[in-house]
Design a protein around this motif. Sequence first.
Motif, short mmCIF file in Angstrom:
data_model
loop_
_atom_site.label_atom_id
_atom_site.label_comp_id
_atom_site.label_asym_id
_atom_site.label_seq_id
_atom_site.Cartn_x
_atom_site.Cartn_y
_atom_site.Cartn_z
N PRO A 14 -75.99 -17.10 134.94
CA PRO A 14 -77.32 -16.60 134.60
C PRO A 14 -77.27 -15.36 133.68
O PRO A 14 -78.07 -15.24 132.75
CB PRO A 14 -77.95 -16.27 135.95
CG PRO A 14 -77.26 -17.22 136.90
CD PRO A 14 -75.85 -17.31 136.38
N MET A 15 -76.32 -14.47 133.92
CA MET A 15 -76.19 -13.27 133.08
C MET A 15 -75.82 -13.67 131.65
O MET A 15 -76.37 -13.13 130.68
CB MET A 15 -75.13 -12.33 133.66
CG MET A 15 -74.99 -11.04 132.88
SD MET A 15 -76.43 -9.97 133.01
CE MET A 15 -76.20 -9.32 134.64
N GLN A 16 -74.88 -14.61 131.52
CA GLN A 16 -74.50 -15.07 130.18
C GLN A 16 -75.68 -15.74 129.48
O GLN A 16 -75.86 -15.57 128.27
CB GLN A 16 -73.33 -16.06 130.26
CG GLN A 16 -72.00 -15.43 130.54
CD GLN A 16 -70.93 -16.49 130.71
OE1 GLN A 16 -71.11 -17.47 131.44
NE2 GLN A 16 -69.81 -16.31 130.02
N GLN A 17 -76.48 -16.50 130.21
CA GLN A 17 -77.65 -17.15 129.61
C GLN A 17 -78.58 -16.10 129.01
O GLN A 17 -79.07 -16.26 127.89
CB GLN A 17 -78.40 -17.98 130.65
CG GLN A 17 -77.68 -19.24 131.05
CD GLN A 17 -78.43 -20.01 132.13
OE1 GLN A 17 -79.65 -19.92 132.24
NE2 GLN A 17 -77.69 -20.78 132.92
N GLY A 18 -78.81 -15.02 129.73
CA GLY A 18 -79.66 -13.94 129.24
C GLY A 18 -79.08 -13.27 128.01
O GLY A 18 -79.78 -13.01 127.03
N MET A 19 -77.77 -13.02 128.03
CA MET A 19 -77.11 -12.38 126.89
C MET A 19 -77.14 -13.29 125.66
O MET A 19 -77.37 -12.82 124.55
CB MET A 19 -75.66 -12.03 127.23
CG MET A 19 -75.51 -10.82 128.11
SD MET A 19 -73.76 -10.43 128.26
CE MET A 19 -73.67 -10.12 129.99
N LEU A 20 -76.89 -14.58 125.88
CA LEU A 20 -76.92 -15.51 124.76
C LEU A 20 -78.33 -15.59 124.17
O LEU A 20 -78.50 -15.56 122.96
CB LEU A 20 -76.43 -16.90 125.18
CG LEU A 20 -76.39 -17.95 124.07
CD1 LEU A 20 -75.45 -17.52 122.94
CD2 LEU A 20 -75.98 -19.31 124.62
N PHE A 21 -79.35 -15.64 125.03
CA PHE A 21 -80.72 -15.67 124.54
C PHE A 21 -81.01 -14.43 123.69
O PHE A 21 -81.54 -14.54 122.58
CB PHE A 21 -81.71 -15.74 125.71
CG PHE A 21 -83.14 -15.62 125.26
CD1 PHE A 21 -83.82 -16.73 124.78
CD2 PHE A 21 -83.79 -14.39 125.29
CE1 PHE A 21 -85.13 -16.62 124.33
CE2 PHE A 21 -85.10 -14.28 124.85
CZ PHE A 21 -85.78 -15.39 124.37
N ASP A 22 -80.67 -13.26 124.20
CA ASP A 22 -80.90 -12.01 123.45
C ASP A 22 -80.15 -12.01 122.12
O ASP A 22 -80.67 -11.56 121.11
CB ASP A 22 -80.47 -10.80 124.28
CG ASP A 22 -81.37 -10.55 125.48
OD1 ASP A 22 -82.50 -11.06 125.51
OD2 ASP A 22 -80.92 -9.82 126.39
N THR A 23 -78.91 -12.51 122.14
CA THR A 23 -78.09 -12.55 120.93
C THR A 23 -78.71 -13.47 119.88
O THR A 23 -78.76 -13.13 118.70
CB THR A 23 -76.67 -13.03 121.27
OG1 THR A 23 -76.06 -12.08 122.16
CG2 THR A 23 -75.80 -13.18 120.04
N LEU A 24 -79.21 -14.61 120.32
CA LEU A 24 -79.81 -15.56 119.39
C LEU A 24 -81.20 -15.10 118.92
O LEU A 24 -81.58 -15.33 117.78
CB LEU A 24 -79.90 -16.95 120.02
CG LEU A 24 -78.57 -17.59 120.39
CD1 LEU A 24 -78.79 -18.88 121.15
CD2 LEU A 24 -77.71 -17.80 119.16
N TYR A 25 -81.92 -14.45 119.80
CA TYR A 25 -83.27 -13.98 119.47
C TYR A 25 -83.25 -12.85 118.44
O TYR A 25 -84.09 -12.80 117.55
CB TYR A 25 -83.98 -13.52 120.75
CG TYR A 25 -85.40 -13.08 120.53
CD1 TYR A 25 -86.40 -14.02 120.28
CD2 TYR A 25 -85.74 -11.74 120.56
CE1 TYR A 25 -87.72 -13.62 120.07
CE2 TYR A 25 -87.05 -11.33 120.35
CZ TYR A 25 -88.03 -12.27 120.11
OH TYR A 25 -89.31 -11.87 119.89
N ALA A 26 -82.27 -11.94 118.58
CA ALA A 26 -82.18 -10.79 117.66
C ALA A 26 -80.72 -10.60 117.25
O ALA A 26 -80.05 -9.67 117.69
CB ALA A 26 -82.73 -9.54 118.33
N PRO A 27 -80.19 -11.50 116.40
CA PRO A 27 -78.76 -11.47 116.08
C PRO A 27 -78.30 -10.17 115.41
O PRO A 27 -77.16 -9.76 115.58
CB PRO A 27 -78.57 -12.67 115.16
CG PRO A 27 -79.92 -13.09 114.72
CD PRO A 27 -80.89 -12.58 115.73
#
Length: 157
Positions: A14-27
Amino acid sequence: MSRTNIENIYPLSPMQQGMLFDTLYAPASGVYFVQIAWTLRGGLDVPAFVRAFRDVVDRHAILRTGFAWERLERPMQIVRKKATLPVHEEDLRGAPAEEQARRIARYAQEDRARGFDPTKPPLMRIALFRLSDDTVRVLWARHHLLLDGWSTRILVR
């Protein structure tokens, strides 16, 4: 990505999912881009240091991991059998200390701007700056998707 270079596939935590989302949302934010620098003194054997770092990548699956999400029901971690650690080496022995510091700072800034493509492991790299015959400045960049604070301390040790 070659299918013959896939070792394993895992779901994200779940933590990685959040980090990946943030990374993709604001690269361009670099929010999960981590840079650690240290100075090694005492005649470092640079080729041995690089080999050791690459051996660590070979040994630990998470360090050979990239992330896939396109056309998937949920994001997945794709562990590669092989991932070559990028290494930048620069000899600054002829430059004055102020120039050395400027060049390292410029490299660090450019490295941060370069970021990481989460699909292309390894999501880390190192840079070695020879400051004198017995002093090397190491800059280690990585994406936080790979390692948390506890894991980083273990790996460095």
